[in-house]
Design an enzyme around this catalytic site. Structure first.
Site, PDB file in Angstrom:
ATOM      1  N   ARG A 128       1.087  -0.665   0.077  1.00  0.00           N
ATOM      2  CA  ARG A 128      -0.157   0.049   0.131  1.00  0.00           C
ATOM      3  C   ARG A 128       0.959   0.940  -0.119  1.00  0.00           C
ATOM      4  O   ARG A 128       1.846   1.077   0.347  1.00  0.00           O
ATOM      5  CB  ARG A 128      -0.836  -0.041   0.969  1.00  0.00           C
ATOM      6  CG  ARG A 128      -2.111  -1.132   0.879  1.00  0.00           C
ATOM      7  CD  ARG A 128      -2.878  -1.105   2.742  1.00  0.00           C
ATOM      8  NE  ARG A 128      -3.657  -0.259   3.147  1.00  0.00           N
ATOM      9  CZ  ARG A 128      -3.913   0.194   4.202  1.00  0.00           C
ATOM     10  NH1 ARG A 128      -3.857  -0.637   4.962  1.00  0.00           N
ATOM     11  NH2 ARG A 128      -4.707   1.337   3.977  1.00  0.00           N
ATOM     12  N   HIS A 129       0.417   2.182  -0.270  1.00  0.00           N
ATOM     13  CA  HIS A 129       1.073   3.417  -0.525  1.00  0.00           C
ATOM     14  C   HIS A 129       1.094   4.034   1.181  1.00  0.00           C
ATOM     15  O   HIS A 129       0.979   3.488   2.492  1.00  0.00           O
ATOM     16  CB  HIS A 129       0.071   4.853  -0.706  1.00  0.00           C
ATOM     17  CG  HIS A 129      -1.221   4.393  -0.029  1.00  0.00           C
ATOM     18  ND1 HIS A 129      -1.398   5.163   1.374  1.00  0.00           N
ATOM     19  CD2 HIS A 129      -2.036   3.960  -0.280  1.00  0.00           C
ATOM     20  CE1 HIS A 129      -3.039   5.250   1.641  1.00  0.00           C
ATOM     21  NE2 HIS A 129      -3.364   4.030   0.724  1.00  0.00           N
ATOM     22  N   ASN A 157      -5.762   8.992   5.788  1.00  0.00           N
ATOM     23  CA  ASN A 157      -5.774   7.516   6.520  1.00  0.00           C
ATOM     24  C   ASN A 157      -5.404   8.186   8.027  1.00  0.00           C
ATOM     25  O   ASN A 157      -6.329   7.589   9.286  1.00  0.00           O
ATOM     26  CB  ASN A 157      -3.691   6.697   6.633  1.00  0.00           C
ATOM     27  CG  ASN A 157      -3.992   6.631   5.194  1.00  0.00           C
ATOM     28  OD1 ASN A 157      -3.510   6.553   4.276  1.00  0.00           O
ATOM     29  ND2 ASN A 157      -4.965   5.167   5.105  1.00  0.00           N
ATOM     30  N   ARG A 175      -0.776   9.928  -3.118  1.00  0.00           N
ATOM     31  CA  ARG A 175      -0.002   8.537  -2.312  1.00  0.00           C
ATOM     32  C   ARG A 175       0.251   7.826  -2.397  1.00  0.00           C
ATOM     33  O   ARG A 175       1.561   7.847  -2.022  1.00  0.00           O
ATOM     34  CB  ARG A 175      -1.191   8.598  -0.514  1.00  0.00           C
ATOM     35  CG  ARG A 175      -2.386   7.983  -1.431  1.00  0.00           C
ATOM     36  CD  ARG A 175      -3.055   7.361  -0.691  1.00  0.00           C
ATOM     37  NE  ARG A 175      -4.542   7.080  -0.702  1.00  0.00           N
ATOM     38  CZ  ARG A 175      -5.820   6.974  -1.513  1.00  0.00           C
ATOM     39  NH1 ARG A 175      -5.999   8.172  -2.654  1.00  0.00           N
ATOM     40  NH2 ARG A 175      -6.358   6.504  -1.813  1.00  0.00           N
ATOM     41  N   GLU A 220      -7.400   3.540  -5.889  1.00  0.00           N
ATOM     42  CA  GLU A 220      -9.013   2.148  -4.832  1.00  0.00           C
ATOM     43  C   GLU A 220     -10.049   1.951  -5.467  1.00  0.00           C
ATOM     44  O   GLU A 220     -10.214   2.894  -6.094  1.00  0.00           O
ATOM     45  CB  GLU A 220      -8.521   3.203  -3.434  1.00  0.00           C
ATOM     46  CG  GLU A 220      -9.472   2.677  -2.837  1.00  0.00           C
ATOM     47  CD  GLU A 220      -8.670   1.533  -1.342  1.00  0.00           C
ATOM     48  OE1 GLU A 220      -8.689   0.565  -2.318  1.00  0.00           O
ATOM     49  OE2 GLU A 220      -8.503   1.057  -0.658  1.00  0.00           O
ATOM     50  N   HIS A 269      -3.194   0.479  -3.367  1.00  0.00           N
ATOM     51  CA  HIS A 269      -4.300   0.619  -2.465  1.00  0.00           C
ATOM     52  C   HIS A 269      -4.757  -0.664  -1.454  1.00  0.00           C
ATOM     53  O   HIS A 269      -4.811  -1.967  -1.882  1.00  0.00           O
ATOM     54  CB  HIS A 269      -5.038   1.427  -2.709  1.00  0.00           C
ATOM     55  CG  HIS A 269      -4.633   2.675  -3.259  1.00  0.00           C
ATOM     56  ND1 HIS A 269      -5.265   3.776  -2.016  1.00  0.00           N
ATOM     57  CD2 HIS A 269      -4.419   2.386  -4.745  1.00  0.00           C
ATOM     58  CE1 HIS A 269      -4.470   5.012  -3.525  1.00  0.00           C
ATOM     59  NE2 HIS A 269      -4.183   3.975  -4.589  1.00  0.00           N
TER      60      HIS A 269
END
Lengths: 460, 460
Positions: free
Chosen positions: A255-256, A262, A305, A327, A392
């Site tokens: 994931r980023h 977040n 991101r 995402e 994502h």
């Protein structure tokens, strides 16, 4: 049986409703398909069967492998017709054994027909040698009678290295030999078994019937011969087989790093990384400096991101940005927290908890939609060597479910923490998985060899 | 030349930027490809070349066909080396003519290399007979020297019906014969030309070189032989060739009937039909009652207005609902009118007017994104027989641009009025187009044979 025109079949018996209607591809199968493996032992039939089964299941086709060897082992034990399963059992002159083998095949075929015609499944993969014309004729006649479409995959291999590596990797650990002899004895016995099959081997041939459809996979994908492909499923199978390869490689997924959304618990959006997220981006670049993965390619989503997470990687990794890696689109819930959603759209929260895989955010996507748009990504991942995917949570869940071979309903619950990197290394019948976790506080990586578990909390 | 491993090529020379980064697939080509046709005359080489070129262009690869016959006709006229182009010109014993033909091929190859190595294009299709090993060796050597990847497509056909129909449909109208002789004379001469080529024809063979990659298309797609496919472009080409067919059929395209949002001038959303829209849905069902299209399948988007438009069609048409057919996602502009957008987001309006094909609505899609998600739909349309697509303006623009072979920048301007139905019938080198317009007031259909024009107003 309905007519099957030569090039594009009328895959049309009944309407499908509910979930599969929402999925472009799975909706196309109406005529059930049996995919019949053909080939000498140690030609990768089981490898192809398992891999194809995993792919078809992931794309939404209910698929199951019927391995005649497994039926035979049960039958042979029960009937006590043979002692163990050494090469002599596979001699074309062993009449008792021939009977056991034919009976095993018959039972597997009956089970396949039940599986398909009851509606429980839409594709069955028949994993056996099927090396004689008469054996294949039996199968074709059976399928015609049961109104099942039939497609043969023959694996032909005359490259001794490929055969040897297959015998060594897989066959000496076969349940036929387990505990009965040494690896060397097993290998020798197995080579004799191949010789026994060779005596009666008749390669697939167009002349076997006007309706015959097949693909020959020659030397593990160096060449192919394709004949009379019918319908959507067969077309997809052919495309898949042409894109997979056996060369060693690894796929890395992350994931980023932590984004501003977040840190606020908000869904989706396109916010930049936090300072912790930026630390992860630097750590990721360092990781790949040390890992020295030859020819690594980086595939990144088009979100800020993700791009920021991949930005410090060496430029010669050739980063590509795929919209398909973005995402899941949370539609009207984009930018909200789970508490917001619960408060504003309690019915949505409930529906989602009830069937997370098929639940579609209003004006957004479902996990099933994401799988559908990821299909070209999976196909391209199969074709490639070493790849790092920066994406994502929902997207990586879909990709991981494919490589882990997890059932679709479990898919939305795979727990992928931030600041961790999954390394997948495909093996013959499974995928090795190593999880590298980065601790932002002490700036260190730790790792463990395991698959990512399912979430405790089914919320996100 | 960079290394090209056997199964998955390192298509990696430089980073690409700007628009093609936004398109998963077009970004994958780094090594230019020449696709070289092989086969006797009247084996559909030009058909395949044109069709493949259209497909690759539509998916974002800059592609051009180089037809040696066209070079030859110019050369032959200029050199005045032959009178007309009758069969004797193609005799392997006609030394002068052989020189002219070799020179034409050389010129075409030089132009191809310029096209690819200047960066103007990424795929060149070399349309000529290339029926001898020495001819092909020249091409392979040339490509190796110019650092171009080379893939052969051989069309092999021994079905006299296919050959005859090809000669009749296309060849008697060839510029080689136009005005010079009767159709019958032309056909006879052409059959002699084929015989001349047959004398020296050497089918493609794996032994021609370790690096040789090819697909043999046998009897217009009944069988295929595929050898050493390298890289993304070749893989896509193979998949495409395996899905196209020559059987006669038609594709019908329509937007949903007028929706409530349409009547208010609002973008997107998921509103139901107005009373006019419902009238169109009924008229559409009547149209297909009368048209009697055998085995028609209906593909519908998942929006309410599209489902309502297809709801009165006979149930045995088997409607399928594809999310990939949903309207372009206008992101933050969903539900707004064009005036609203102009007022709230003047910069967006400007950007969109500047490059409508690549412009992406914030949190939404671009036309380029829509083309990308429609790729599986096009592939499946190619595979099918008669299909009716009920979808939306932007989506149908993308599909029409493919069948009409329109340049991508024109695509967003194709004018598709509400309550009209386009019937496309693929022919050898083009697609017939008939537009049926339904007049809600007087309840009548009218029709015209034409392609849909570009919009006067570039707004919607």
């Amino acid at each position: 049986m309905e007519e099957l025109p030569p090039k594009h079949g009328a895959e049309t018996t009944k309407r499908k409703v509910a979930h599969s209607d929402e999925h472009g591809f799975s909706d196309q199968v109406r005529v059930p398909n049996v995919i019949v493996m053909v080939g000498l032992p140690a030609r990768g039939k089981t490898y192809i069967s398992k891999k194809l089964c995993r792919y078809l299941k992931w794309t939404g086709f209910k698929t199951k492998v019927f391995n005649v060897g497994e039926y035979r082992r049960t039958d042979a034990n029960a009937a006590d017709a043979v002692h163990g399963a050494n090469a002599s059992f596979f001699s074309p002159n062993n009449a008792d054994a021939l009977k056991v083998r034919a009976e095993s095949a018959r039972r597997a075929m009956e089970d396949m027909a039940d599986y398909l015609n009851s509606g429980a499944g839409s594709v069955a993969i028949f994993d056996a040698t099927n090396t004689t014309k008469s054996r294949r004729k039996t199968i074709i006649d059976f399928c015609t009678q049961k109104r099942i479409r039939c497609f043969f995959i023959e694996s032909v291999c005359d490259d001794p290295d490929i055969i040897d590596s297959n015998v060594t990797d897989v066959k000496v650990n076969s349940p036929d030999y387990k505990g009965l002899m040494t690896a060397e004895q097993a290998k020798e016995d197995f080579m004799r078994r191949i010789e026994n099959y060779k005596q009666q081997y008749e390669p697939l041939d167009e002349s076997e019937g006007d309706l015959l459809s097949f693909i020959k996979v020659i030397n593990a994908g160096r060449s192919f011969k394709v004949h009379q492909v019918r319908g959507h499923v067969q077309s997809r199978v052919v495309y898949f087989l042409m894109n997979i390869h056996l060369l060693p490689r690894s796929i890395y997924l992350t994931r980023h790093g932590q984004s501003e959304y977040n840190s606020m618990g908000r869904l989706g959006g396109d916010s930049p990384l936090t300072s912790d997220g930026r630390k992860y981006a630097l750590a990721l670049a360092e990781f790949f400096e040390e890992e020295e993965v030859p020819g690594l390619r980086v595939w990144c989503s088009q979100k800020v991101r993700a791009a920021q997470t991949s930005q410090h990687l060496k430029p010669d990794f050739h980063t590509e940005y795929w919209k398909a890696l973005d995402e899941i689109d949370a539609g009207i819930c984009e930018g909200l927290t789970y508490d917001d959603i619960q408060q504003r759209y309690p019915k949505q929260s409930e529906d989602r908890a009830h069937d997370k895989y098929h639940y579609r955010y209003p004006s957004g996507e479902s996990y099933e939609d994401v799988v559908s748009r990821l299909e070209p990504v999976i196909m391209e991942l199969e074709r490639q060597a070493n790849v790092l995917v920066v994406s994502h949570q929902a997207v990586l869940r879909c990709i991981l479910a494919y490589f882990y071979d997890r059932p679709l309903p479990e898919l939305p619950y795979i727990d992928i923490p931030l600041h961790s990197l999954v390394k997948l290394t495909p093996r013959a019948y499974h995928c090795d998985s190593t999880i590298y976790s980065y601790d932002i506080e002490n700036g260190k990586w730790s790792n463990t060899s395991a698959q990512l578990p399912l979430c405790d909390s089914p919320r996100d």
